[in-house]
Design an enzyme around this catalytic site. Sequence first.
Site, PDB file in Angstrom:
ATOM      1  N   TRP A 159     -68.830  88.280 -41.014  1.00  0.00           N
ATOM      2  CA  TRP A 159     -68.448  87.597 -39.772  1.00  0.00           C
ATOM      3  C   TRP A 159     -69.035  86.194 -39.705  1.00  0.00           C
ATOM      4  O   TRP A 159     -69.846  85.880 -38.839  1.00  0.00           O
ATOM      5  CB  TRP A 159     -68.842  88.449 -38.570  1.00  0.00           C
ATOM      6  CG  TRP A 159     -67.743  89.407 -38.249  1.00  0.00           C
ATOM      7  CD1 TRP A 159     -67.286  90.416 -39.032  1.00  0.00           C
ATOM      8  CD2 TRP A 159     -66.955  89.430 -37.058  1.00  0.00           C
ATOM      9  NE1 TRP A 159     -66.265  91.069 -38.407  1.00  0.00           N
ATOM     10  CE2 TRP A 159     -66.047  90.486 -37.196  1.00  0.00           C
ATOM     11  CE3 TRP A 159     -66.939  88.665 -35.894  1.00  0.00           C
ATOM     12  CZ2 TRP A 159     -65.109  90.795 -36.208  1.00  0.00           C
ATOM     13  CZ3 TRP A 159     -66.025  88.974 -34.909  1.00  0.00           C
ATOM     14  CH2 TRP A 159     -65.118  90.030 -35.086  1.00  0.00           C
ATOM     15  N   TYR A 216     -67.990  88.588 -48.008  1.00  0.00           N
ATOM     16  CA  TYR A 216     -67.304  89.067 -46.809  1.00  0.00           C
ATOM     17  C   TYR A 216     -68.270  89.010 -45.637  1.00  0.00           C
ATOM     18  O   TYR A 216     -69.477  89.184 -45.826  1.00  0.00           O
ATOM     19  CB  TYR A 216     -66.832  90.515 -46.994  1.00  0.00           C
ATOM     20  CG  TYR A 216     -66.479  91.155 -45.682  1.00  0.00           C
ATOM     21  CD1 TYR A 216     -65.259  90.864 -45.080  1.00  0.00           C
ATOM     22  CD2 TYR A 216     -67.375  91.972 -45.001  1.00  0.00           C
ATOM     23  CE1 TYR A 216     -64.939  91.400 -43.840  1.00  0.00           C
ATOM     24  CE2 TYR A 216     -67.059  92.516 -43.764  1.00  0.00           C
ATOM     25  CZ  TYR A 216     -65.844  92.226 -43.187  1.00  0.00           C
ATOM     26  OH  TYR A 216     -65.529  92.736 -41.963  1.00  0.00           O
TER      27      TYR A 216
HETATM   28  P1  PGD Z   1     -72.947  90.057 -39.645  1.00  0.00           P
HETATM   29  O1  PGD Z   1     -74.223  90.564 -39.107  1.00  0.00           O
HETATM   30  O2  PGD Z   1     -71.938  89.593 -38.667  1.00  0.00           O
HETATM   31  O3  PGD Z   1     -72.376  91.253 -40.508  1.00  0.00           O
HETATM   32  O4  PGD Z   1     -70.909  92.845 -41.620  1.00  0.00           O
HETATM   33  P2  PGD Z   1     -71.209  91.286 -41.575  1.00  0.00           P
HETATM   34  O5  PGD Z   1     -71.711  90.914 -42.915  1.00  0.00           O
HETATM   35  O6  PGD Z   1     -70.053  90.558 -41.041  1.00  0.00           O
HETATM   36  O7  PGD Z   1     -73.242  88.945 -40.741  1.00  0.00           O
HETATM   37  C1  PGD Z   1     -72.707  87.673 -40.729  1.00  0.00           C
HETATM   38  C2  PGD Z   1     -73.699  86.750 -41.396  1.00  0.00           C
HETATM   39  O8  PGD Z   1     -73.090  85.469 -41.526  1.00  0.00           O
HETATM   40  C3  PGD Z   1     -74.976  86.558 -40.575  1.00  0.00           C
HETATM   41  O9  PGD Z   1     -76.098  86.668 -41.383  1.00  0.00           O
HETATM   42  C4  PGD Z   1     -74.806  85.150 -40.003  1.00  0.00           C
HETATM   43  O10 PGD Z   1     -76.038  84.478 -39.765  1.00  0.00           O
HETATM   44  C5  PGD Z   1     -74.005  84.466 -41.094  1.00  0.00           C
HETATM   45  N1  PGD Z   1     -73.224  83.321 -40.633  1.00  0.00           N
HETATM   46  C6  PGD Z   1     -72.558  83.201 -39.460  1.00  0.00           C
HETATM   47  N2  PGD Z   1     -71.954  82.013 -39.390  1.00  0.00           N
HETATM   48  C7  PGD Z   1     -72.237  81.356 -40.534  1.00  0.00           C
HETATM   49  C8  PGD Z   1     -71.867  80.079 -41.030  1.00  0.00           C
HETATM   50  O11 PGD Z   1     -71.170  79.310 -40.395  1.00  0.00           O
HETATM   51  N3  PGD Z   1     -72.324  79.753 -42.273  1.00  0.00           N
HETATM   52  C9  PGD Z   1     -73.106  80.573 -43.008  1.00  0.00           C
HETATM   53  N4  PGD Z   1     -73.480  80.174 -44.203  1.00  0.00           N
HETATM   54  N5  PGD Z   1     -73.468  81.797 -42.546  1.00  0.00           N
HETATM   55  C10 PGD Z   1     -73.037  82.180 -41.331  1.00  0.00           C
HETATM   56  C11 PGD Z   1     -70.269  93.480 -40.605  1.00  0.00           C
HETATM   57  C12 PGD Z   1     -69.560  94.718 -41.131  1.00  0.00           C
HETATM   58  O12 PGD Z   1     -70.488  95.805 -41.129  1.00  0.00           O
HETATM   59  C13 PGD Z   1     -68.389  95.081 -40.344  1.00  0.00           C
HETATM   60  S1  PGD Z   1     -67.300  93.829 -39.898  1.00  0.00           S
HETATM   61  C14 PGD Z   1     -68.110  96.352 -40.010  1.00  0.00           C
HETATM   62  S2  PGD Z   1     -66.791  96.732 -38.990  1.00  0.00           S
HETATM   63  C15 PGD Z   1     -68.823  97.482 -40.546  1.00  0.00           C
HETATM   64  N6  PGD Z   1     -69.290  98.384 -39.553  1.00  0.00           N
HETATM   65  C16 PGD Z   1     -70.136  99.358 -39.888  1.00  0.00           C
HETATM   66  C17 PGD Z   1     -70.237 100.596 -39.181  1.00  0.00           C
HETATM   67  O13 PGD Z   1     -69.551 100.830 -38.169  1.00  0.00           O
HETATM   68  N7  PGD Z   1     -71.108 101.507 -39.646  1.00  0.00           N
HETATM   69  C18 PGD Z   1     -71.866 101.299 -40.741  1.00  0.00           C
HETATM   70  N8  PGD Z   1     -72.695 102.258 -41.154  1.00  0.00           N
HETATM   71  N9  PGD Z   1     -71.785 100.142 -41.400  1.00  0.00           N
HETATM   72  C19 PGD Z   1     -70.968  99.176 -41.038  1.00  0.00           C
HETATM   73  N10 PGD Z   1     -70.891  98.019 -41.754  1.00  0.00           N
HETATM   74  C20 PGD Z   1     -69.887  97.020 -41.540  1.00  0.00           C
HETATM   75  P1  PGD Z   2     -67.557 101.654 -32.878  1.00  0.00           P
HETATM   76  O1  PGD Z   2     -68.612 101.320 -31.898  1.00  0.00           O
HETATM   77  O2  PGD Z   2     -67.970 101.751 -34.307  1.00  0.00           O
HETATM   78  O3  PGD Z   2     -66.422 100.567 -32.658  1.00  0.00           O
HETATM   79  O4  PGD Z   2     -64.814  98.817 -33.118  1.00  0.00           O
HETATM   80  P2  PGD Z   2     -64.963 100.381 -33.293  1.00  0.00           P
HETATM   81  O5  PGD Z   2     -63.940 101.019 -32.420  1.00  0.00           O
HETATM   82  O6  PGD Z   2     -64.970 100.760 -34.716  1.00  0.00           O
HETATM   83  O7  PGD Z   2     -66.881 103.032 -32.507  1.00  0.00           O
HETATM   84  C1  PGD Z   2     -66.204 103.233 -31.275  1.00  0.00           C
HETATM   85  C2  PGD Z   2     -66.538 104.590 -30.708  1.00  0.00           C
HETATM   86  O8  PGD Z   2     -66.162 105.603 -31.627  1.00  0.00           O
HETATM   87  C3  PGD Z   2     -68.022 104.777 -30.442  1.00  0.00           C
HETATM   88  O9  PGD Z   2     -68.235 105.057 -29.080  1.00  0.00           O
HETATM   89  C4  PGD Z   2     -68.391 105.956 -31.315  1.00  0.00           C
HETATM   90  O10 PGD Z   2     -69.345 106.836 -30.737  1.00  0.00           O
HETATM   91  C5  PGD Z   2     -67.078 106.669 -31.483  1.00  0.00           C
HETATM   92  N1  PGD Z   2     -67.037 107.562 -32.648  1.00  0.00           N
HETATM   93  C6  PGD Z   2     -67.798 107.548 -33.747  1.00  0.00           C
HETATM   94  N2  PGD Z   2     -67.460 108.561 -34.589  1.00  0.00           N
HETATM   95  C7  PGD Z   2     -66.434 109.219 -33.990  1.00  0.00           C
HETATM   96  C8  PGD Z   2     -65.646 110.334 -34.369  1.00  0.00           C
HETATM   97  O11 PGD Z   2     -65.801 110.925 -35.427  1.00  0.00           O
HETATM   98  N3  PGD Z   2     -64.659 110.713 -33.498  1.00  0.00           N
HETATM   99  C9  PGD Z   2     -64.463 110.075 -32.316  1.00  0.00           C
HETATM  100  N4  PGD Z   2     -63.481 110.505 -31.536  1.00  0.00           N
HETATM  101  N5  PGD Z   2     -65.206 109.028 -31.928  1.00  0.00           N
HETATM  102  C10 PGD Z   2     -66.175 108.601 -32.766  1.00  0.00           C
HETATM  103  C11 PGD Z   2     -65.592  98.010 -33.896  1.00  0.00           C
HETATM  104  C12 PGD Z   2     -65.199  96.551 -33.706  1.00  0.00           C
HETATM  105  O12 PGD Z   2     -65.999  96.064 -32.632  1.00  0.00           O
HETATM  106  C13 PGD Z   2     -65.407  95.815 -34.925  1.00  0.00           C
HETATM  107  S1  PGD Z   2     -64.758  96.455 -36.367  1.00  0.00           S
HETATM  108  C14 PGD Z   2     -66.102  94.666 -34.948  1.00  0.00           C
HETATM  109  S2  PGD Z   2     -66.250  93.803 -36.412  1.00  0.00           S
HETATM  110  C15 PGD Z   2     -66.738  94.118 -33.759  1.00  0.00           C
HETATM  111  N6  PGD Z   2     -68.135  94.478 -33.733  1.00  0.00           N
HETATM  112  C16 PGD Z   2     -68.828  94.456 -32.571  1.00  0.00           C
HETATM  113  C17 PGD Z   2     -70.259  94.508 -32.519  1.00  0.00           C
HETATM  114  O13 PGD Z   2     -70.947  94.598 -33.553  1.00  0.00           O
HETATM  115  N7  PGD Z   2     -70.845  94.485 -31.286  1.00  0.00           N
HETATM  116  C18 PGD Z   2     -70.141  94.386 -30.135  1.00  0.00           C
HETATM  117  N8  PGD Z   2     -70.788  94.356 -28.950  1.00  0.00           N
HETATM  118  N9  PGD Z   2     -68.795  94.318 -30.166  1.00  0.00           N
HETATM  119  C19 PGD Z   2     -68.135  94.374 -31.326  1.00  0.00           C
HETATM  120  N10 PGD Z   2     -66.761  94.341 -31.328  1.00  0.00           N
HETATM  121  C20 PGD Z   2     -66.023  94.653 -32.528  1.00  0.00           C
END
Ligand code: PGD
Ligand code: PGD
Length: 820
Positions: free
Chosen positions: A153, A151
């Site tokens: 991005w 899984y």
């Molecule tokens: P990325 O850093 O985007 O994180 O987790 P995710 O694993 O998606 O990693 C993508 C990897 O894919 C990178 O190492 C990049 O170099 C590689 N990559 C990109 N393009 C290619 C390609 O074309 N080919 C190959 N082979 N590799 C490629 C993100 C995940 O983290 C997500 S989506 C969320 S929403 C979660 N958010 C949280 C959070 O809010 N709080 C915590 N504590 N933990 C989270 N984990 C989650």
């Molecule tokens: P977060 O930053 O985790 O983003 O979107 P998501 O909405 O999950 O959280 C949003 C806000 O929620 C933050 O300001 C945080 O402080 C607040 N928050 C945390 N805990 C609580 C709580 O208990 N209550 C309330 N009310 N607020 C809280 C994530 C989305 O963003 C996802 S899933 C992905 S995969 C993408 N990831 C990224 C990224 O890594 N970087 C950027 N710049 N943009 C992204 N866009 C996408």
Amino acid sequence: MSNFRSYHISRRNFLKSASALGALGTVAPSLLTSGAAHAAGHGAVLTGSHWGAFRATVTDGRWTSVKGWEGDKNPTAMLEGVMDSVYAPSRIKYPMVRRAFLEQGAGAAVEQRGAGDFVRVSWDQAIDLVVSELQRARDTHGPAGTFAGSYGWKSPGKLHNCQNLLRRALNVGMNGAFVNSTGDYSTGASQIIMPHVMGTLEVYEQQTVWPVVMESTDLLVFWGADPLKTNQISWLVPDHDVYSYMQAFKDTGKPVICIDPIRTDSAEFFNAEWVPIRPQTDVAMMLGMAHTLHTEGLADTAFLDDYTVGFDKFLPYLMGDTDGTPKTAEWAADICGVPADQIKDLARRFTQNRTMLASGWSIQRMHHGEQGHWMLVTLASMLGQIGLPGGGFGLSYHYAGGGTPSATTPVLPGITDGGKAVEGAAWLTEAGAATIPLARVVDMLESPGAEFDFNGTRDKFPDVKMVYWVGGNPFAHHQDRNRMVKAWQKLETVIVQDHQWTATARFADIVLPATTTYERNDLEHIGDYSLKAMLAMKKVIDPVFEARNDYDIFAEIADRLGKGSEFTEGKDEMGWLRSFYASAESQAQAQKIDLPDFDTFWEQGVVEFPASDAAKSFVRYADYREDPLLEPLGTPTGKIEIFSRNIEKMGYDDCPPHPTWMEPVEWLGAADPQYPLHVNTAHPISRLHSQLNGTKLRQGYAVADREPCLINTQDAAARGISDGDVVRVFNGRGQILAGAVVTDDITPGVIRVAEGGWYDPVEGGEVGSLDAYGDVNVLTVDQGTSKLAQGNCGHTAMAQVEKFTGTLPPVTVFDAPAGA
Ligand code: PGD
Ligand code: PGD
């Protein structure tokens, strides 16, 4: 927020964007001209990424500058990091194999994974090893021996979809012998509960569009959402038009409220009323508001009667008849830290105004995360504005430009995973689940054969001995790193294909260097919601070092397994792109949409499509409101389910059949005095998860070389911590270093370390090692949100912070391992 050093790159960027918007005045639908195409040229190659479409200038074969595509009025400053990532020291240059694995075979010295002892091998040798390991794993452990549920991005692009390509190779070449995964880390809880409540995933659906919000919404509430930050990127290629809409909304002068433990960039931009809430207590606050609405006779009973089911079963809980605890505003205030008078006042203002409750996703990425959005829907139902212009709720205004009107356009297909092959079905029942809920990966490795619940089903974990990961970084995204490192040691073989030496690559046995998007050709849509254009993602430079395209790597693996032609279907890169475009052409013909032929399109680089007037006035659930009988929802009753009979039948103790406040396993209201601070793990401002952490963008936000840790002034003073100090953040699960940012823009008792920092264990792969850079998932709880969704709890963690006074270990993770 100007005191947040970590934010200045994106702040500067947004200010730049805002001035561009000033010139726009109103949102410019003229951008969307039918069939209009930007001429290729400008001396630069047009391509695209998660960060937007851009033009890349190449000098003597090297990519030297980057500029947002002229159709993107609000490009992100992260584009500089995108270019830098291609040449970053953390780039994987050659196929590499862990020395002990190479010399002694699978399973050798697994406790040394992560120590960085790699040997360079030829591509030929690497592919031989991969193929023989795939076969060995199946012969020794059966078809469930390999996990390919990768899984993450991965990059956009219809062909170079590395995860589909991995599964395609294993479907055609290994007869489907692998375990897969389902769900995602973004919306793990909501995407399971919402179909029970609303009949759709909801989180990825189009919202009531921004032009309607601008016109009709009187009060815009961002509930745990930071749209200014998170709209910078998208799953496809973002158009960034949403920034123009946000500016236009701001210009109306209408009020915005941000309910968040952090005073975010969005709060500052909108000059919003900030309601600091105690983390993980939103359900309680919403219940307090619901109680106020009910007792003050403000709830819209006609809406509840006509459009929802189960309010009568929820009401006794709300009033305390079932558990002796009325969910009054005073009760809620004790839990969520927002004063009772303010809770009541907000409830009244929500009814007096046309109110849009726009929630982000963090509030469901926590223990009992299913409840937050369910309760939000219940609250919105009591307000009775769902389906009215500008009212109701929305779960995607912060993501990928949700609410940007959708164009009428053909949809590009992409490479498929080839469909699960025969073998897949046959071994299902015997070996365990063929697909696991993805956030349970460590449970699976730890406890093969153990039973698990998931959304009404019960299955058992298969016995996996090999992992093949592409396009994701589990050593950043998964929770409780030390537990994970240990579970990984149960694996005999780990193969990782990436372009960066992420921690995941460092903890692998075989590492294959993949190209970035910019070293290959592809196609993609611009605008996840707007679908405003199709983009030729042209190759900018030749592959660096020995990197190869994921497509070519998997085609060769399939070929060695005797299934090369099934994998390629006789097509090369451009052959596939032409075939995807041909499908779009036939759709366009049927829909009477102008579309240039492929060669013209490829030459132009982009083709844009307009949104219709209907799309520009789209109101979510207007049809349902208009006629609930003829336009029923996809729930069992066809109505909004405040009480779900299906969930009741599942009988889960951690997911009752109506929205319920349940204490999370760790939270501020029941803090262990050893670990008194809540760890907020919001998404980073100047990178995408872990992506681009290895680039020069880091200089704009790192503090003393470490990931920033926001801490409230009082909490810092109590610990003798000053702005810029290196701090140790720790709990019973692990310890990280971080750089202190002392601020009043975070509520006392809460610290924030953004997710995605690269894990940099000081003692190599040793369990419990101090992390020198600041991977917050060293600290978080690894358990399912509940038996229903089994989503991740990335926002559930308590910890302590102290000033670090030991010898400071250097950060080494952004360089390749020695010799690599
Ligand atoms: P990325 O850093 O985007 O994180 O987790 P995710 O694993 O998606 O990693 C993508 C990897 O894919 C990178 O190492 C990049 O170099 C590689 N990559 C990109 N393009 C290619 C390609 O074309 N080919 C190959 N082979 N590799 C490629 C993100 C995940 O983290 C997500 S989506 C969320 S929403 C979660 N958010 C949280 C959070 O809010 N709080 C915590 N504590 N933990 C989270 N984990 C989650
Ligand atoms: P977060 O930053 O985790 O983003 O979107 P998501 O909405 O999950 O959280 C949003 C806000 O929620 C933050 O300001 C945080 O402080 C607040 N928050 C945390 N805990 C609580 C709580 O208990 N209550 C309330 N009310 N607020 C809280 C994530 C989305 O963003 C996802 S899933 C992905 S995969 C993408 N990831 C990224 C990224 O890594 N970087 C950027 N710049 N943009 C992204 N866009 C996408």
